[in-house]
Design a protein around this motif. Structure first.
Motif, PDB file in Angstrom:
ATOM      1  N   UNK A 123      33.778 -57.559   8.693  1.00  0.00           N
ATOM      2  CA  UNK A 123      34.781 -57.467   9.757  1.00  0.00           C
ATOM      3  C   UNK A 123      35.742 -58.643   9.701  1.00  0.00           C
ATOM      4  N   UNK A 124      37.022 -58.406  10.039  1.00  0.00           N
ATOM      5  CA  UNK A 124      37.620 -57.097  10.293  1.00  0.00           C
ATOM      6  C   UNK A 124      37.929 -56.380   8.988  1.00  0.00           C
ATOM      7  N   UNK A 125      37.888 -55.051   8.976  1.00  0.00           N
ATOM      8  CA  UNK A 125      38.192 -54.318   7.746  1.00  0.00           C
ATOM      9  C   UNK A 125      39.675 -54.409   7.420  1.00  0.00           C
ATOM     10  N   UNK A 126      39.997 -54.116   6.183  1.00  0.00           N
ATOM     11  CA  UNK A 126      41.384 -54.223   5.748  1.00  0.00           C
ATOM     12  C   UNK A 126      42.253 -53.094   6.279  1.00  0.00           C
ATOM     13  N   UNK A 130      39.631 -47.856   4.683  1.00  0.00           N
ATOM     14  CA  UNK A 130      38.379 -48.512   4.329  1.00  0.00           C
ATOM     15  C   UNK A 130      37.265 -48.110   5.292  1.00  0.00           C
ATOM     16  N   UNK A 131      37.585 -47.989   6.569  1.00  0.00           N
ATOM     17  CA  UNK A 131      36.609 -47.538   7.564  1.00  0.00           C
ATOM     18  C   UNK A 131      36.181 -46.108   7.267  1.00  0.00           C
ATOM     19  N   UNK A 132      37.133 -45.259   6.961  1.00  0.00           N
ATOM     20  CA  UNK A 132      36.822 -43.863   6.653  1.00  0.00           C
ATOM     21  C   UNK A 132      35.919 -43.766   5.429  1.00  0.00           C
ATOM     22  N   UNK A 134      33.831 -45.962   4.343  1.00  0.00           N
ATOM     23  CA  UNK A 134      32.482 -46.428   4.696  1.00  0.00           C
ATOM     24  C   UNK A 134      31.712 -45.339   5.438  1.00  0.00           C
ATOM     25  N   UNK A 135      32.366 -44.690   6.389  1.00  0.00           N
ATOM     26  CA  UNK A 135      31.736 -43.571   7.090  1.00  0.00           C
ATOM     27  C   UNK A 135      31.330 -42.478   6.100  1.00  0.00           C
ATOM     28  N   UNK A 136      32.220 -42.145   5.190  1.00  0.00           N
ATOM     29  CA  UNK A 136      31.939 -41.067   4.230  1.00  0.00           C
ATOM     30  C   UNK A 136      30.735 -41.400   3.359  1.00  0.00           C
ATOM     31  N   UNK A 137      30.641 -42.648   2.917  1.00  0.00           N
ATOM     32  CA  UNK A 137      29.505 -43.046   2.083  1.00  0.00           C
ATOM     33  C   UNK A 137      28.193 -42.891   2.839  1.00  0.00           C
ATOM     34  N   UNK A 138      28.180 -43.300   4.100  1.00  0.00           N
ATOM     35  CA  UNK A 138      26.948 -43.183   4.878  1.00  0.00           C
ATOM     36  C   UNK A 138      26.638 -41.726   5.221  1.00  0.00           C
ATOM     37  N   UNK A 139      27.657 -40.941   5.502  1.00  0.00           N
ATOM     38  CA  UNK A 139      27.451 -39.521   5.783  1.00  0.00           C
ATOM     39  C   UNK A 139      26.798 -38.834   4.590  1.00  0.00           C
ATOM     40  N   UNK A 140      27.211 -39.204   3.385  1.00  0.00           N
ATOM     41  CA  UNK A 140      26.624 -38.629   2.182  1.00  0.00           C
ATOM     42  C   UNK A 140      25.137 -38.956   2.091  1.00  0.00           C
ATOM     43  N   UNK A 141      24.766 -40.192   2.397  1.00  0.00           N
ATOM     44  CA  UNK A 141      23.357 -40.587   2.350  1.00  0.00           C
ATOM     45  C   UNK A 141      22.527 -39.760   3.333  1.00  0.00           C
ATOM     46  N   UNK A 142      23.024 -39.605   4.550  1.00  0.00           N
ATOM     47  CA  UNK A 142      22.276 -38.859   5.561  1.00  0.00           C
ATOM     48  C   UNK A 142      22.182 -37.381   5.185  1.00  0.00           C
ATOM     49  N   UNK A 143      23.288 -36.783   4.776  1.00  0.00           N
ATOM     50  CA  UNK A 143      23.254 -35.359   4.430  1.00  0.00           C
ATOM     51  C   UNK A 143      22.388 -35.111   3.199  1.00  0.00           C
ATOM     52  N   UNK A 144      22.442 -35.995   2.228  1.00  0.00           N
ATOM     53  CA  UNK A 144      21.604 -35.842   1.033  1.00  0.00           C
ATOM     54  C   UNK A 144      20.119 -35.962   1.374  1.00  0.00           C
TER      55      UNK A 144
END
Length: 385
Positions: A123-126, A130-132, A134-144
């Motif tokens: 923090x703070x993100x650029x 970049x926030x999106x 990060x969300x997408x990467x974590x969403x992939x982990x949970x869905x997988x």
């Protein structure tokens, strides 16, 4: 008998109960409400780490506690703030927790939903992009992992968003990508001061309108909302405006009995940190509610509110310390050590009162063990028999 300090530092004698509340495991699903307990993590007390190192986790004890919750028919809300996301547990540890817990849930048919955030960012993100990402990467982990996703409130988004439009755009993008309906999480600043002004405004009425606009644009991708504002009237007003089929999961650890019981216009399901220590009792109460007996449900759950309000007193974000303390007293773990050293975040009088309230409710399967462990903590603080 045990000597306990009060808020003034004066000792009084307390007589612990000798028999626990009888609440036997029943893994069959709850039918009238969908109920998740946000679950804590168990630290590894022998991990040789510094405050800046990744968390040391006792995986066996952590996963055993999830099985305890599933055995009573509760769902597990994994890798949420109760698991010390952003307060000792980093994203790498949370990702491992999600993978392990999801696998265990699949093996036993347990209900599980997991937190998707942006806590891998500095923090703070650029930028918003970049926030999106990060969300997408974590969403992939949970869905997988096969678990349902909970889109958690993001400190990074709160820091970089310029107004409601940024929330609408980013959440819209995420919901379009989600492979299955998600739970949207609105965590108030009492739980995390960095989330002040979430949804683009410090005016809660204006923030609510933005939140509802996100849901209205994608009702097929929103299973429900998790509201943690500690304001029963606001939650009731919000749930009455939800699109058909979108659930409200109360996250109100002050007013949960009345919100779950509901009224003539509807009710809330539950996703609560307080159901970590209350698991067996909470499950028993909801099973009573499954029969339609609202009065008996309230008789069982209303007396627990005093304990919950004690654990969640300001600064509310340190409620995790009380939750883990009670798990130790209840025998779910062999020690009172927390990720990030947060066992020191509450005072001895706070622990003493939590013990007294929990014992009065019969929450300890072995009251003698709880008493002995409480006495050992008192001794560490210099209280001798």
């Amino acid at each position: 008998m045990i000597q306990l300090p009060d808020a003034k530092g004066e000792l009084h004698t307390y007589a612990p109960r000798t028999e626990p509340l009888q609440a036997h495991p029943d893994g069959s699903p709850l039918t009238s409400r969908t109920v998740f307990s946000a679950a804590h993590v168990v630290a590894d007390p022998f991990a040789d780490i510094s405050p800046d190192d990744p968390a040391g986790i006792d995986w066996d004890a952590t996963l055993a506690f999830r099985h305890h919750l599933w055995s009573h028919g509760l769902g597990v809300a994994e890798a949420m703030d109760t698991a010390q996301r952003g307060m000792g547990l980093d994203w790498a540890g949370a990702a491992e927790l999600i993978r392990r817990s999801a696998a265990e849930a699949k093996a036993v048919g347990g209900l599980i939903a997991c937190g998707v955030g942006t806590d891998q960012l500095t923090l703070p993100p650029a930028s918003l992009s970049q926030v999106l990402e990060a969300y997408e990467d974590q969403l992939t982990v949970v869905e997988d992992s096969g678990a349902q996703a909970i889109l958690m409130a993001s400190r990074a988004l709160a820091a970089v968003a310029r107004g409601p439009e940024d929330y609408l755009d980013l959440y819209g993008h995420l919901l379009r990508q989600a492979s299955a309906p998600v739970i949207l999480h609105w965590l108030g600043p009492m739980f995390d001061p960095a989330l002040e002004g979430y949804w683009g405004s410090t005016d809660l009425d204006a923030a609510t309108e933005t939140f509802l606009e996100v849901i209205a644009a994608h009702p097929d991708k929103v299973d429900g909302i998790k509201v943690s504002l500690l304001d029963a009237d606001r939650e009731i007003a919000l749930r009455r405006r939800l699109p058909q089929g979108v659930r409200c999961y109360t996250g109100d650890d002050f007013n949960y009995p009345e919100l779950i019981a509901g009224d003539d216009h509807g009710f809330s399901h539950a996703l609560l940190g307080i159901f970590d220590p209350l698991g067996p009792l909470a499950a028993e109460a909801v099973r009573v509610l499954d029969t339609g007996d609202v009065e008996k449900f309230r008789e069982l759950l209303d007396p627990t509110v005093e304990l919950s309000r004690h654990l969640f007193q300001p600064p509310t974000r340190y409620y995790k310390t009380g939750v883990v303390f009670l798990a130790w007293l209840a025998g779910h773990q062999s020690h009172f050590t927390m990720v990030g050293g947060l066992q020191s975040a509450r005072s001895l009088p706070h622990f003493a009162r939590a013990y007294e309230l929990a014992d009065g409710l019969g929450l300890f399967p072995d009251p003698a063990l709880a008493e002995a462990r409480m006495k050992s903590l008192l001794n560490v603080y210099g209280v001798t028999p």
